[in-house]
Write an enzyme that holds these catalytic residues in place. Structure first.
Site, PDB file in Angstrom:
ATOM      1  CG  ASP A  85      -1.908   1.118   1.093  1.00  0.00           C
ATOM      2  OD1 ASP A  85      -3.001   0.969   0.279  1.00  0.00           O
ATOM      3  OD2 ASP A  85      -1.790   2.095   1.721  1.00  0.00           O
ATOM      4  CG  ASP A 125      -4.834   7.847 -12.286  1.00  0.00           C
ATOM      5  OD1 ASP A 125      -5.865   8.291 -13.044  1.00  0.00           O
ATOM      6  OD2 ASP A 125      -5.155   7.316 -11.139  1.00  0.00           O
ATOM      7  CD  GLU A 150      -4.367   4.378  -1.714  1.00  0.00           C
ATOM      8  OE1 GLU A 150      -4.363   4.417  -0.652  1.00  0.00           O
ATOM      9  OE2 GLU A 150      -5.243   4.473  -2.969  1.00  0.00           O
TER      10      GLU A 150
END
Length: 626
Positions: free
Chosen positions: A486, A503, A530
């Protein structure tokens, strides 16, 4: 003499009839193949649509679940309820998917909405989704019926979720709306027109979307239709031919029903458009066959009248050979006549285009020459089958061209037999280039398994691979490891640099993971937002820790600026990993839960680190074992 002449004339006419039947059979086979190809294309399109719909619901489910949990906590507390409404506004502003969010109480009165600030108190008790949740105890998100905006005319779809009181009674409903554009933009990549139509059906038969847009169809229920009752309710996927109740046209369709959401995607094409395509392909071959038949018949009649029996017989053979070559020369496919041993005796001129060799150099060679082991085996099996009685065999194989590129070829193999004893007399092979069809099939498969942003595998494919990997591990007594990653403080990154930059950063981070998995047999996927996941078959805890650290260091080495991620000042990642050993039973949820707990521990310990969970926190069957 006249009797013999009539007999010879009858023979000539019979031969012409045989060629006509062969032509009819070939065109009928082409028609069936065209229908089969269209059916396959429609079903694969429906599958891609259903998977895309599943992904959209999955993306909407997370904020709905979070907000529903906040709503339960806010029951009876005005301050918390105000905070809930503020959180709803924040979620809508930051979500590229959601159009609006609304919350209604147990009586159907609107408490708050992000779409209209003055809408509080509106009565929603007669809405279809409220009536459903009022009578149904399920707390799973559910698609509502499509609606059209009164302000801009755009269509949207409500997704609602029931909120319960502690005693299980209805406390309220959280409603999210999604623009139909999220579905239509994806579907429009498959060529929407009058001949092609696409639809999404809810599990109860209600139409959620129909493209091209048909006002009669949007929200209509087709649960009483034969397609829904006898096909969709009995099978997860398939093809069906029917007459549309909306435009009255006869259509072929492919459907795919999602086991997760119950939504069925349908892709259709009018049968008339397929027939038109078939006529365009068949027009000139048919004219050539008819012309050849008439010319051959006229020549045979003249031969019968003018020359002796021997001369007439010789000319009949020549005429038949000329007709065969005329048909073969006009065909875009390679037509070959081969012996029972597979040696080519005749090859049509199309060989120069497909095989890149002239016909003279091909004649006399074997169809087994220059084949890889798998293709050679397929040819040998097909030749054996047609010689033992099979009328037709079809094989699909790859062929390398002179420039090194690979193409796909399809060969239809037929055996012709002696009229006297029905013994095999020779074999005819028709070969065509089907590379385009194969590439389209591969592209559809890639769309269904790959995450569009990161180009890693998507969550659905990961879940499938996790199940199969764990099953193989049980059978082979091997370890399985899983790493959850993460990005640290990534919400702050998006708030600072924007979602477009976010992105790009996520895509750059994802790109460094696959090189670290070379030689491990592992795969990487986007697990959500994410969060990324790595699955490592036959990998112990020590090796898993090494791989997790290598990935973490490689991401840190990118030095992607992140001012809000102190003390490092660049993008970092925290990872939690878990290893299931083969000595005891285990499940997918156990392994994911273990890695997720380790990830939270890594976050709590300061971020930018890889960590396993403490031994005493593990489930009993994962403690020092699988």
């Amino acid at each position: 003499m006249k009797k013999r002449s009539r007999l010879r004339l009858a023979v000539v006419l019979a031969v012409g009839a045989v060629f006509a039947c062969l032509g009819i059979w070939a065109e009928y086979t082409n028609w069936q193949r065209l229908l089969q190809s269209a059916n396959t294309r429609q079903m694969e399109t429906a599958r891609a649509m259903a998977l895309h719909t599943d992904d959209i619901l999955a993306l909407a489910q997370q904020p709905l679940n979070n907000l529903s949990a906040h709503a339960r906590d806010a029951l009876g507390d005005k301050a918390k309820m105000q905070h809930l409404l503020e959180e709803m506004l924040r979620v809508v502003k930051t979500s590229p998917l959601l159009r609006s969010l609304a919350y209604a109480d147990a009586q159907g009165r609107l408490i708050g909405s992000t779409f209209a600030a003055n809408s509080a108190g509106m009565d929603l008790s007669d809405r279809e989704y409220f009536l459903f949740h009022k009578s149904n105890a399920s707390t799973q998100p559910r698609f509502g019926l499509p609606s059209q905006s009164q302000t801009n005319g755009r269509w949207f779809l409500p997704i609602s979720q029931r909120i319960d009181n502690p005693d299980g009674s209805l406390a309220g409903i959280m409603i999210a709306t999604i623009d139909m554009d999220h579905f239509s933009r994806f579907i429009e990549t498959f060529e929407v027109n009058e001949q092609n139509a696409f639809a999404l059906l809810r599990k109860d038969g209600a139409i959620l979307l129909r493209l091209p847009i048909d006002l009669k169809a949007m929200g209509a229920n087709v649960a009483d239709s034969t397609l829904y009752r006898d096909q969709i309710m009995k099978k997860l996927r398939g093809n069906y031919e029917y007459v549309s109740r909306f435009d009255g046209t006869k259509r072929i369709s492919g459907f795919y029903r999602s086991t997760d959401t119950g939504v069925t995607a349908i892709a259709t094409q009018t049968k008339a458009s397929i027939f038109d395509d078939w006529l365009k392909q068949s027009k000139y071959p048919w004219l050539s066959i008819i012309l050849a038949y008439l010319i051959g018949t006229a020549m045979a009649i003249r031969w019968i009248r003018q020359i002796e029996l021997r001369e007439i017989g010789d000319q009949k053979v020549a005429a038949r050979e000329a007709e065969f070559r005329l048909i073969a020369n006009a065909s875009p496919d390679v037509i070959e006549k081969i012996s029972l041993a597979g040696v080519r005796q005749y090859v049509s001129p199309a060989a120069a285009r497909i095989f890149e060799r002239d016909t003279e150099s091909v004649i006399g060679t074997s169809v087994l020459d220059d084949r890889d082991d798998q293709t050679k085996s397929a040819w040998q099996d097909a030749l054996a089958k047609v010689q033992s009685g099979s009328s037709t065999e079809c094989i699909l194989y790859r062929h390398q061209r002179m420039d090194g590129t690979m193409i796909w070829l399809e060969s239809v193999i037929s055996c012709f037999r002696s009229d006297d004893n029905n013994e095999p007399d020779g074999i005819v092979v028709i070969t065509r280039d089907v590379t385009r069809q194969q590439m389209m099939k591969q592209e559809l498969n890639a769309l269904a398994t790959t995450d569009e942003l990161t180009r890693l595998f998507n969550k659905r494919y990961f879940n499938t691979q996790l199940s199969s990997t764990l099953a193989a591990a049980r059978a082979n007594q091997q370890s399985v490891s899983l790493i959850l990653l993460d990005l640290d403080r990534f919400k702050a990154y998006n708030d600072t640099y924007g979602h477009l930059a976010g992105d790009c950063a996520l895509r750059d981070v994802a790109a460094v993971i696959p090189p670290e998995l070379i030689g491990t047999g592992g795969l990487a996927a986007r697990y959500g937002g994410e969060e990324l996941v790595v699955l490592l078959p036959n990998t112990d805890a020590e090796e898993t820790m090494r791989i997790a650290e290598n990935i973490r260091k490689a991401i840190a080495a990118l030095k992607i600026e992140h001012a809000g991620n102190l003390p490092w000042g660049h993008v970092t990642v925290s990872s939690g990993y878990a290893t299931a050993l083969p000595s005891q039973a285990f499940s997918e949820n156990d392994l994911i839960t273990q890695a997720d707990r380790a990830l939270y521990a890594a976050k709590a310990a300061g971020r930018n680190r890889s960590q396993d969970d403490e031994e005493n926190n593990k489930p009993e069957h994962l403690r020092s074992s699988m």
